[in-house]
Design an enzyme around this catalytic site. Structure first.
Site, PDB file in Angstrom:
ATOM      1  N   ARG A  35      -8.748 -15.247 -20.193  1.00  0.00           N
ATOM      2  CA  ARG A  35      -8.626 -16.634 -19.737  1.00  0.00           C
ATOM      3  C   ARG A  35      -7.776 -16.764 -18.471  1.00  0.00           C
ATOM      4  O   ARG A  35      -7.710 -17.827 -17.870  1.00  0.00           O
ATOM      5  CB  ARG A  35      -8.003 -17.489 -20.829  1.00  0.00           C
ATOM      6  CG  ARG A  35      -6.566 -17.148 -21.133  1.00  0.00           C
ATOM      7  CD  ARG A  35      -5.981 -18.032 -22.207  1.00  0.00           C
ATOM      8  NE  ARG A  35      -4.633 -17.601 -22.539  1.00  0.00           N
ATOM      9  CZ  ARG A  35      -3.923 -18.080 -23.548  1.00  0.00           C
ATOM     10  NH1 ARG A  35      -4.446 -18.997 -24.322  1.00  0.00           N
ATOM     11  NH2 ARG A  35      -2.705 -17.637 -23.770  1.00  0.00           N
ATOM     12  N   HIS A  37      -6.020 -13.529 -16.359  1.00  0.00           N
ATOM     13  CA  HIS A  37      -6.023 -12.445 -15.375  1.00  0.00           C
ATOM     14  C   HIS A  37      -6.432 -11.155 -16.059  1.00  0.00           C
ATOM     15  O   HIS A  37      -5.888 -10.784 -17.084  1.00  0.00           O
ATOM     16  CB  HIS A  37      -4.650 -12.260 -14.730  1.00  0.00           C
ATOM     17  CG  HIS A  37      -3.506 -12.503 -15.658  1.00  0.00           C
ATOM     18  ND1 HIS A  37      -3.482 -12.025 -16.938  1.00  0.00           N
ATOM     19  CD2 HIS A  37      -2.344 -13.170 -15.495  1.00  0.00           C
ATOM     20  CE1 HIS A  37      -2.356 -12.390 -17.513  1.00  0.00           C
ATOM     21  NE2 HIS A  37      -1.650 -13.085 -16.675  1.00  0.00           N
ATOM     22  N   HIS A 466      12.528  26.261 -12.591  1.00  0.00           N
ATOM     23  CA  HIS A 466      13.818  26.119 -11.910  1.00  0.00           C
ATOM     24  C   HIS A 466      13.587  25.998 -10.410  1.00  0.00           C
ATOM     25  O   HIS A 466      12.749  26.727  -9.869  1.00  0.00           O
ATOM     26  CB  HIS A 466      14.688  27.347 -12.183  1.00  0.00           C
ATOM     27  CG  HIS A 466      15.983  27.312 -11.434  1.00  0.00           C
ATOM     28  ND1 HIS A 466      17.056  26.538 -11.849  1.00  0.00           N
ATOM     29  CD2 HIS A 466      16.370  27.919 -10.278  1.00  0.00           C
ATOM     30  CE1 HIS A 466      18.054  26.683 -10.994  1.00  0.00           C
ATOM     31  NE2 HIS A 466      17.677  27.520 -10.025  1.00  0.00           N
TER      32      HIS A 466
HETATM   33  C1  LIG Z   1       8.778  -7.956 -16.941  1.00  0.00           C
HETATM   34  C2  LIG Z   1       8.091  -7.023 -17.876  1.00  0.00           C
HETATM   35  C3  LIG Z   1       8.187  -5.657 -17.673  1.00  0.00           C
HETATM   36  C4  LIG Z   1       7.543  -4.785 -18.542  1.00  0.00           C
HETATM   37  N1  LIG Z   1       7.650  -3.451 -18.312  1.00  0.00           N
HETATM   38  C5  LIG Z   1       7.035  -2.580 -19.160  1.00  0.00           C
HETATM   39  C6  LIG Z   1       7.101  -1.187 -18.931  1.00  0.00           C
HETATM   40  O1  LIG Z   1       7.709  -0.722 -17.968  1.00  0.00           O
HETATM   41  N2  LIG Z   1       6.469  -0.369 -19.806  1.00  0.00           N
HETATM   42  C7  LIG Z   1       5.783  -0.840 -20.896  1.00  0.00           C
HETATM   43  O2  LIG Z   1       5.234  -0.056 -21.654  1.00  0.00           O
HETATM   44  N3  LIG Z   1       5.704  -2.162 -21.134  1.00  0.00           N
HETATM   45  C8  LIG Z   1       6.300  -3.036 -20.290  1.00  0.00           C
HETATM   46  N4  LIG Z   1       6.190  -4.381 -20.513  1.00  0.00           N
HETATM   47  C9  LIG Z   1       5.429  -4.832 -21.698  1.00  0.00           C
HETATM   48  C10 LIG Z   1       3.925  -4.805 -21.445  1.00  0.00           C
HETATM   49  O3  LIG Z   1       3.624  -5.618 -20.336  1.00  0.00           O
HETATM   50  C11 LIG Z   1       3.198  -5.283 -22.676  1.00  0.00           C
HETATM   51  O4  LIG Z   1       3.603  -4.518 -23.789  1.00  0.00           O
HETATM   52  C12 LIG Z   1       1.701  -5.155 -22.523  1.00  0.00           C
HETATM   53  O5  LIG Z   1       1.235  -5.941 -21.450  1.00  0.00           O
HETATM   54  C13 LIG Z   1       1.000  -5.592 -23.806  1.00  0.00           C
HETATM   55  O6  LIG Z   1      -0.373  -5.440 -23.655  1.00  0.00           O
HETATM   56  P1  LIG Z   1      -1.391  -6.336 -24.498  1.00  0.00           P
HETATM   57  O7  LIG Z   1      -2.747  -5.833 -24.155  1.00  0.00           O
HETATM   58  O8  LIG Z   1      -0.985  -6.373 -25.905  1.00  0.00           O
HETATM   59  O9  LIG Z   1      -1.207  -7.836 -23.958  1.00  0.00           O
HETATM   60  P2  LIG Z   1      -1.130  -8.495 -22.523  1.00  0.00           P
HETATM   61  O10 LIG Z   1      -0.918  -7.522 -21.449  1.00  0.00           O
HETATM   62  O11 LIG Z   1      -0.137  -9.601 -22.661  1.00  0.00           O
HETATM   63  O12 LIG Z   1      -2.574  -9.103 -22.319  1.00  0.00           O
HETATM   64  C14 LIG Z   1      -3.074 -10.123 -23.147  1.00  0.00           C
HETATM   65  C15 LIG Z   1      -4.178 -10.840 -22.403  1.00  0.00           C
HETATM   66  O13 LIG Z   1      -4.816 -11.737 -23.310  1.00  0.00           O
HETATM   67  C16 LIG Z   1      -5.175 -12.915 -22.621  1.00  0.00           C
HETATM   68  N5  LIG Z   1      -5.339 -13.987 -23.626  1.00  0.00           N
HETATM   69  C17 LIG Z   1      -4.392 -14.492 -24.449  1.00  0.00           C
HETATM   70  N6  LIG Z   1      -4.936 -15.413 -25.277  1.00  0.00           N
HETATM   71  C18 LIG Z   1      -6.242 -15.503 -24.954  1.00  0.00           C
HETATM   72  C19 LIG Z   1      -7.315 -16.274 -25.448  1.00  0.00           C
HETATM   73  N7  LIG Z   1      -7.166 -17.131 -26.460  1.00  0.00           N
HETATM   74  N8  LIG Z   1      -8.534 -16.139 -24.869  1.00  0.00           N
HETATM   75  C20 LIG Z   1      -8.713 -15.256 -23.844  1.00  0.00           C
HETATM   76  N9  LIG Z   1      -7.742 -14.488 -23.347  1.00  0.00           N
HETATM   77  C21 LIG Z   1      -6.511 -14.600 -23.902  1.00  0.00           C
HETATM   78  C22 LIG Z   1      -4.005 -13.132 -21.668  1.00  0.00           C
HETATM   79  O14 LIG Z   1      -4.378 -13.954 -20.588  1.00  0.00           O
HETATM   80  C23 LIG Z   1      -3.674 -11.705 -21.247  1.00  0.00           C
HETATM   81  O15 LIG Z   1      -4.329 -11.340 -20.061  1.00  0.00           O
HETATM   82  C24 LIG Z   1       6.795  -5.290 -19.643  1.00  0.00           C
HETATM   83  C25 LIG Z   1       6.685  -6.667 -19.844  1.00  0.00           C
HETATM   84  C26 LIG Z   1       7.314  -7.517 -18.975  1.00  0.00           C
HETATM   85  C27 LIG Z   1       7.169  -8.988 -19.194  1.00  0.00           C
END
Ligand SMILES: Cc1cc2nc3c(=O)[nH]c(=O)nc-3n(C[C@H](O)[C@H](O)[C@H](O)COP(=O)(O)OP(=O)(O)OC[C@H]3O[C@@H](n4cnc5c(N)ncnc54)[C@H](O)[C@@H]3O)c2cc1C
Length: 487
Positions: A35, A37, A466
């Site tokens: 929805r 990015h 090393h």
């Molecule tokens: C500042 C910051 C730094 C980070 N640094 C690290 C790092 O260095 N290393 C690391 O391992 N992790 C890091 N993380 C954590 C990492 O970003 C998350 O653990 C990871 O993105 C989780 O992946 P995911 O696929 O579960 O969800 P997300 O990446 O959150 O993706 C979920 C997606 O679902 C979509 N979505 C939600 N609801 C709906 C819906 N109803 N319909 C359609 N689409 C929907 C959202 O738009 C989103 O694009 C960081 C997080 C932050 C905020």
């Protein structure tokens, strides 16, 4: 008639898009719904753009210390925050485009809109989702949308994977407003550099931003409610890192909490209550609320379908299965640790189980490494010393400092240490904890070792190149058995 898939995944973050690719590799007809990015928080607002910012900080730090390396840089080195942010945003955009390309390459359909699960699969009946209008306020729209994206409507699938991720958690009364009190969204792209900054929370997100802004010359105060910075880390490693932060001029207040924030025209005054009950008022230009994240579980139809949740996350088994057949959850929405590599691994396990592959191993959370990319970096896997003792394990602990490693000295990066924890009886590696330059790249050596159930013997017989900082890994193992060679 609704278009039908083998697997539909809601959310295209590292959990969702990796699940989609693996499903497609296994011959399953797959669609992904997004929805906001492609590539989720990780590439757009998390892992990657923060590392881009931190790289700018690292280059600045090196340039400021050029003299130590026999180099004279003419003139003053000034960070240009607009250019730094532009670089970080450009990298996020590139990652986002990369996932669009991967979906096309793997023949995964993209459906654009907000998804809700309306029916689970039952017997021979398919599961169903409805993709509707986007109700969420979009922080930064996807641009441009890949070609041939499908739109709103009803879609059916044998298997539905929820990978909707998480968002910043807010404390009541101290809610971020995007102007004076930031979440990671605003902290990632400041219009201008604040002179002073208060960071509430010293977990990975809080401390990475604290490190970035401090290196940029901002007056940074970190308030942490627990006894140590980065409280999930081994206490000795946290204490080591804190000493370095102190030296860099970061002010860190432990065992304290922000109880109230007064907003001025262009500043905030935080009431910081300390362990002894006293309250210190700290005024800063901006504040970052970094008190954790919470799962995106709302408006997905979970209550109607009776899908179990716990503390804001969907409850799953080791293969991503929820309590409702045909519905799975992976990544941040399925609970901690909220890390991209955990989401990716859960995705692969979940899809391989769906596809009926033999020998799919359930997720073992103890073997998930954690990395924080502050200066100095911190990385760990397995049990901390305190956790091992809590479990009643009889342990041997090894330590090795970077000051005794030739490569670290040559790099001008001699502040760091490696700590290893072994089971005294079996020699099993229980945990490894690192602080110092490039340790986020080094930890993988121990992750592989733990995954292969390596003992101290195997590690001692492994030849490390090393000169490398990786030699500190081996020396720490040797030290656990009283055999360190270079200290
Ligand atoms: C500042 C910051 C730094 C980070 N640094 C690290 C790092 O260095 N290393 C690391 O391992 N992790 C890091 N993380 C954590 C990492 O970003 C998350 O653990 C990871 O993105 C989780 O992946 P995911 O696929 O579960 O969800 P997300 O990446 O959150 O993706 C979920 C997606 O679902 C979509 N979505 C939600 N609801 C709906 C819906 N109803 N319909 C359609 N689409 C929907 C959202 O738009 C989103 O694009 C960081 C997080 C932050 C905020």
């Amino acid at each position: 008639m609704a278009e039908t898939y083998d697997v539909i995944i809601i959310g295209s973050g590292p959990g969702g898009y990796i699940a989609a690719i693996r499903a497609s590799q296994l011959g399953l007809k797959t669609a992904i719904v997004e929805r906001e990015h492609l590539a989720g928080i990780c590439s757009n607002w998390g892992c990657i753009p923060t590392k881009a910012l931190l790289r700018s900080a690292e280059v600045l730090h090196l340039a400021e210390h050029a003299k130590n390396y026999g180099l004279t840089l003419e003139g003053k080195i000034t960070p240009d925050i607009k250019a730094i942010v532009a670089r970080s945003r450009g990298i996020a955009e590139r990652m986002n485009g990369g996932v669009g390309f991967l979906m096309k390459k793997n023949k995964v359909d993209i459906i654009w809109g907000e998804a809700k699960v309306t029916k689970p699969a039952s017997g021979s009946g398919l599961g169903e989702i409805v993709v509707g209008k986007i109700t969420k306020e979009i922080v930064q729209p996807q641009a441009p949308l890949p070609k041939n994206v499908k739109g709103e409507g009803t879609y059916t699938a044998k298997h539905i994977i929820i990978a909707t991720g998480a968002r910043p958690r807010a404390l009541p009364g101290i809610e971020p407003d995007g102007k004076l009190i930031w979440t990671y969204f605003e902290a990632m792209k400041p219009a201008e550099m604040p002179k002073s900054l208060l960071v509430m929370g010293s977990g990975a997100i809080g401390i990475e931003f604290a490190s970035f802004y401090r290196t940029m010359g901002v007056d940074v105060t970190v308030v942490e409610v627990m006894k140590t910075v980065m409280p999930v880390e081994d206490a000795e490693i946290s204490a080591f890192a804190k000493k370095q932060f102190d030296k860099q001029g970061m002010k860190i207040i432990l065992e304290a909490k922000v109880t109230k924030v007064e907003k001025g025209a262009n500043s905030v005054t935080a009431h910081v209550e300390k362990k002894d009950g006293t309250v210190e008022k700290i005024t800063a230009d901006r504040m970052i609320s970094a008190v954790g994240v919470q799962g995106n579980i709302e408006n997905l139809g979970l209550e109607t379908l009776g899908i179990k949740t716990d503390r804001g996350c969907i409850v799953i088994d080791g293969y991503g299965k929820t309590n409702v057949p045909g519905i799975y959850a992976i990544g941040d929405v399925a609970g901690p640790p909220m890390l991209a590599h955990k989401a990716e691994h859960e995705a692969v396990i979940c899809v391989e189980k769906i596809a009926g592959l033999p020998n799919v191993h359930p997720m073992d959370k103890l073997k998930i490494p954690g990395c924080t990319y502050c200066n100095p970096q911190v990385a760990s896997v397995g049990l901390t010393e305190a956790k091992a003792k809590e479990q009643g394990r009889d342990i041997r602990v090894g330590r090795f400092p970077f000051v005794a490693n030739g490569k670290a000295i040559a790099l001008g990066e001699d502040q760091g240490m490696v700590k290893t924890i072994f089971d005294k009886k079996t020699g099993e590696l229980l945990g490894a904890h690192l602080v110092g330059a490039e340790v986020t790249e080094l930890i993988q050596g121990f992750v592989i070792a733990m995954n292969l159930e390596t003992t101290e013997e195997d590690l001692m017989h492994t030849i490390f190149p090393h000169p490398t900082i990786s030699e500190t890994l081996k020396e720490s193992v040797l030290d656990a058995y009283g055999r360190a060679l270079n200290a």
